[in-house]
Design a protein around this motif. Structure first.
Motif, PDB file in Angstrom:
ATOM      1  N   ASP A  61     -26.984  26.471   4.308  1.00 35.73           N
ATOM      2  CA  ASP A  61     -27.935  25.712   5.311  1.00 35.73           C
ATOM      3  C   ASP A  61     -27.245  24.292   5.192  1.00 35.73           C
ATOM      4  O   ASP A  61     -26.975  23.815   4.173  1.00 35.73           O
ATOM      5  CB  ASP A  61     -29.240  25.805   4.855  1.00 35.73           C
ATOM      6  N   ARG A  62     -27.043  23.669   6.082  1.00 35.72           N
ATOM      7  CA  ARG A  62     -26.330  22.371   6.360  1.00 35.72           C
ATOM      8  C   ARG A  62     -27.276  21.211   5.745  1.00 35.72           C
ATOM      9  O   ARG A  62     -26.771  20.245   5.244  1.00 35.72           O
ATOM     10  CB  ARG A  62     -26.183  21.939   7.837  1.00 35.72           C
ATOM     11  N   SER A  63     -28.467  21.470   5.474  1.00 29.63           N
ATOM     12  CA  SER A  63     -29.561  20.251   4.852  1.00 29.63           C
ATOM     13  C   SER A  63     -29.509  20.547   3.321  1.00 29.63           C
ATOM     14  O   SER A  63     -30.449  19.800   2.678  1.00 29.63           O
ATOM     15  CB  SER A  63     -30.719  20.633   5.267  1.00 29.63           C
ATOM     16  N   HIS A  64     -28.666  21.631   2.702  1.00 32.55           N
ATOM     17  CA  HIS A  64     -29.007  21.935   1.288  1.00 32.55           C
ATOM     18  C   HIS A  64     -27.411  22.216   0.814  1.00 32.55           C
ATOM     19  O   HIS A  64     -26.622  22.326   1.563  1.00 32.55           O
ATOM     20  CB  HIS A  64     -30.059  23.013   1.143  1.00 32.55           C
ATOM     21  N   GLY A  65     -27.602  22.164  -0.570  1.00 28.68           N
ATOM     22  CA  GLY A  65     -26.229  22.419  -1.237  1.00 28.68           C
ATOM     23  C   GLY A  65     -25.023  21.391  -0.920  1.00 28.68           C
ATOM     24  O   GLY A  65     -24.989  20.379  -0.930  1.00 28.68           O
ATOM     25  N   SER A  66     -23.779  21.911  -0.734  1.00 28.69           N
ATOM     26  CA  SER A  66     -22.639  21.296  -0.733  1.00 28.69           C
ATOM     27  C   SER A  66     -22.649  20.340   0.570  1.00 28.69           C
ATOM     28  O   SER A  66     -21.721  19.383   0.651  1.00 28.69           O
ATOM     29  CB  SER A  66     -21.440  22.353  -0.694  1.00 28.69           C
ATOM     30  N   HIS A  68     -24.926  18.916   1.844  1.00 30.66           N
ATOM     31  CA  HIS A  68     -25.953  17.553   1.730  1.00 30.66           C
ATOM     32  C   HIS A  68     -25.286  16.819   0.668  1.00 30.66           C
ATOM     33  O   HIS A  68     -25.066  15.547   1.025  1.00 30.66           O
ATOM     34  CB  HIS A  68     -27.321  18.242   1.253  1.00 30.66           C
ATOM     35  N   TRP A  69     -24.455  17.383  -0.147  1.00 28.20           N
ATOM     36  CA  TRP A  69     -23.612  16.618  -1.189  1.00 28.20           C
ATOM     37  C   TRP A  69     -22.719  15.680  -0.506  1.00 28.20           C
ATOM     38  O   TRP A  69     -22.367  14.632  -0.987  1.00 28.20           O
ATOM     39  CB  TRP A  69     -23.432  17.538  -2.341  1.00 28.20           C
ATOM     40  N   ALA A  70     -22.014  16.344   0.203  1.00 35.46           N
ATOM     41  CA  ALA A  70     -20.760  15.908   0.700  1.00 35.46           C
ATOM     42  C   ALA A  70     -21.377  14.869   1.903  1.00 35.46           C
ATOM     43  O   ALA A  70     -20.493  13.665   1.828  1.00 35.46           O
ATOM     44  CB  ALA A  70     -19.821  16.948   1.731  1.00 35.46           C
ATOM     45  N   PHE A  71     -22.283  14.922   2.513  1.00 36.40           N
ATOM     46  CA  PHE A  71     -22.695  13.759   3.286  1.00 36.40           C
ATOM     47  C   PHE A  71     -23.047  12.636   2.491  1.00 36.40           C
ATOM     48  O   PHE A  71     -22.741  11.612   2.831  1.00 36.40           O
ATOM     49  CB  PHE A  71     -23.952  14.338   4.259  1.00 36.40           C
ATOM     50  N   GLU A  72     -24.063  12.805   1.306  1.00 36.19           N
ATOM     51  CA  GLU A  72     -24.155  11.874   0.611  1.00 36.19           C
ATOM     52  C   GLU A  72     -23.050  10.878  -0.098  1.00 36.19           C
ATOM     53  O   GLU A  72     -22.941   9.619   0.130  1.00 36.19           O
ATOM     54  CB  GLU A  72     -25.004  12.289  -0.834  1.00 36.19           C
ATOM     55  N   ARG A  73     -22.018  11.636  -0.571  1.00 34.29           N
ATOM     56  CA  ARG A  73     -20.684  11.161  -1.047  1.00 34.29           C
ATOM     57  C   ARG A  73     -20.186  10.282   0.319  1.00 34.29           C
ATOM     58  O   ARG A  73     -19.562   9.439  -0.030  1.00 34.29           O
ATOM     59  CB  ARG A  73     -19.931  12.076  -1.679  1.00 34.29           C
ATOM     60  N   LEU A  74     -20.107  10.984   1.137  1.00 35.94           N
ATOM     61  CA  LEU A  74     -19.361  10.251   2.286  1.00 35.94           C
ATOM     62  C   LEU A  74     -20.149   8.958   2.849  1.00 35.94           C
ATOM     63  O   LEU A  74     -19.504   7.844   3.059  1.00 35.94           O
ATOM     64  CB  LEU A  74     -19.233  11.198   3.747  1.00 35.94           C
ATOM     65  N   SER A  76     -21.897   7.019   0.804  1.00 33.81           N
ATOM     66  CA  SER A  76     -21.681   6.160  -0.143  1.00 33.81           C
ATOM     67  C   SER A  76     -20.591   5.497  -0.208  1.00 33.81           C
ATOM     68  O   SER A  76     -20.157   4.355  -0.483  1.00 33.81           O
ATOM     69  CB  SER A  76     -21.961   6.874  -1.737  1.00 33.81           C
ATOM     70  N   ALA A  77     -19.513   6.557   0.038  1.00 29.71           N
ATOM     71  CA  ALA A  77     -17.869   5.863   0.008  1.00 29.71           C
ATOM     72  C   ALA A  77     -17.829   5.039   1.354  1.00 29.71           C
ATOM     73  O   ALA A  77     -17.107   4.167   1.138  1.00 29.71           O
ATOM     74  CB  ALA A  77     -16.971   6.865   0.138  1.00 29.71           C
ATOM     75  N   GLY A  78     -18.693   5.180   2.467  1.00 29.48           N
ATOM     76  CA  GLY A  78     -18.429   4.802   3.777  1.00 29.48           C
ATOM     77  C   GLY A  78     -18.907   3.344   3.544  1.00 29.48           C
ATOM     78  O   GLY A  78     -18.587   2.288   4.478  1.00 29.48           O
ATOM     79  N   LEU A  79     -20.126   3.042   2.721  1.00 28.79           N
ATOM     80  CA  LEU A  79     -20.761   1.883   2.642  1.00 28.79           C
ATOM     81  C   LEU A  79     -19.783   0.856   2.159  1.00 28.79           C
ATOM     82  O   LEU A  79     -19.921  -0.400   2.234  1.00 28.79           O
ATOM     83  CB  LEU A  79     -21.884   2.135   1.799  1.00 28.79           C
ATOM     84  N   HIS A 108     -28.721   5.368   3.018  1.00 27.13           N
ATOM     85  CA  HIS A 108     -28.561   5.722   1.476  1.00 27.13           C
ATOM     86  C   HIS A 108     -29.755   5.431   0.490  1.00 27.13           C
ATOM     87  O   HIS A 108     -29.814   6.164  -0.524  1.00 27.13           O
ATOM     88  CB  HIS A 108     -27.568   4.489   1.144  1.00 27.13           C
ATOM     89  N   SER A 109     -30.421   4.426   0.857  1.00 24.78           N
ATOM     90  CA  SER A 109     -31.514   4.257  -0.094  1.00 24.78           C
ATOM     91  C   SER A 109     -32.560   5.478   0.022  1.00 24.78           C
ATOM     92  O   SER A 109     -33.212   5.980  -0.974  1.00 24.78           O
ATOM     93  CB  SER A 109     -32.229   3.056   0.302  1.00 24.78           C
ATOM     94  N   HIS A 110     -32.862   5.979   1.204  1.00 25.85           N
ATOM     95  CA  HIS A 110     -33.761   7.054   1.448  1.00 25.85           C
ATOM     96  C   HIS A 110     -33.358   8.481   0.635  1.00 25.85           C
ATOM     97  O   HIS A 110     -34.318   9.123   0.079  1.00 25.85           O
ATOM     98  CB  HIS A 110     -33.780   7.459   2.937  1.00 25.85           C
ATOM     99  N   ILE A 111     -32.056   8.410   0.720  1.00 27.70           N
ATOM    100  CA  ILE A 111     -31.620   9.735  -0.012  1.00 27.70           C
ATOM    101  C   ILE A 111     -31.729   9.686  -1.546  1.00 27.70           C
ATOM    102  O   ILE A 111     -32.052  10.531  -2.215  1.00 27.70           O
ATOM    103  CB  ILE A 111     -29.988  10.100   0.455  1.00 27.70           C
ATOM    104  N   GLY A 112     -31.376   8.236  -1.930  1.00 29.02           N
ATOM    105  CA  GLY A 112     -31.738   8.307  -3.567  1.00 29.02           C
ATOM    106  C   GLY A 112     -33.062   8.349  -3.888  1.00 29.02           C
ATOM    107  O   GLY A 112     -33.420   9.098  -4.756  1.00 29.02           O
ATOM    108  N   PHE A 113     -33.987   7.846  -3.239  1.00 28.25           N
ATOM    109  CA  PHE A 113     -35.340   7.942  -3.585  1.00 28.25           C
ATOM    110  C   PHE A 113     -35.985   9.248  -3.174  1.00 28.25           C
ATOM    111  O   PHE A 113     -36.817   9.777  -4.237  1.00 28.25           O
ATOM    112  CB  PHE A 113     -36.480   6.933  -2.733  1.00 28.25           C
TER     113      PHE A 113
END
Length: 168
Positions: A61-66, A68-74, A76-79, A108-113
């Motif tokens: 599922d695109r909203s879980h797992g790898s 989701h993790w890839a979107f978070e890292r992208l 963070s790196a894009g910021l 980014h803040s929403h994903i962290g919280f």
């Protein structure tokens, strides 16, 4: 199939049909019932496959797992380059860049919280507080998005505000 499973499922029926010894059948059933926590099922439980069969996994599922993790890292790196580009250029000259920076920081803040809530206030452990805090976070995130949009369109913008605070 294991030999114990075969004996347990076929032996009582064989003894009852062939020899008519219901006492032996009762002893086998009583022994089986006393050593197991599950009730006796005539004929034994039906087990599909063996222990060596592979486990079936759910569909990705695109909203879980790898993903989701890839979107978070992208994000963070894009910021990093986005923040540098927003402060090198003026926010009033490039309002789209200022808007993208504002939305990216909020996401980014929403994903962290949200990760904090998933880890420490999970809805299985806290059935009332978990969903309330999750919906509270979503409400606050939408409110902040509206506020940043209003600030970027009606006032000086996020980048100009930070520049003024930095030089004050």
């Amino acid at each position: 199939m294991s030999s114990a499973f075969l004996l347990r499922s076929t032996l009582p029926r064989t003894f009852k049909a062939a020899s008519g010894r219901s006492a032996l059948l009762a002893a086998v059933q009583a022994r089986h019932a006393s050593t197991s926590t599950t009730p006796y099922v005539p004929g034994g439980p039906i087990i599909q496959g063996t222990v060596n069969d592979p486990t079936t996994f759910p569909e990705s599922d695109r909203s879980h797992g790898s993903y989701h993790w890839a979107f978070e890292r992208l994000l963070s790196a894009g910021l990093v380059p986005l923040t540098a580009a927003a402060f090198v250029t003026s926010g009033s000259n490039y309002p789209i860049l200022d808007g993208i920076l504002g939305v990216s920081l909020i996401m980014h803040s929403h994903i962290g919280f949200d990760s904090i809530l998933v880890d420490y206030v999970h809805k299985r452990k806290f059935p009332i507080l978990g969903p309330v805090s999750t919906w509270g976070l979503r409400t606050v995130t939408v409110g902040v998005l509206v506020g940043v949009y209003s600030f970027n369109t009606n006032d000086i913008g996020l980048t100009e505000l930070i520049t003024k605070v930095w030089h004050a």
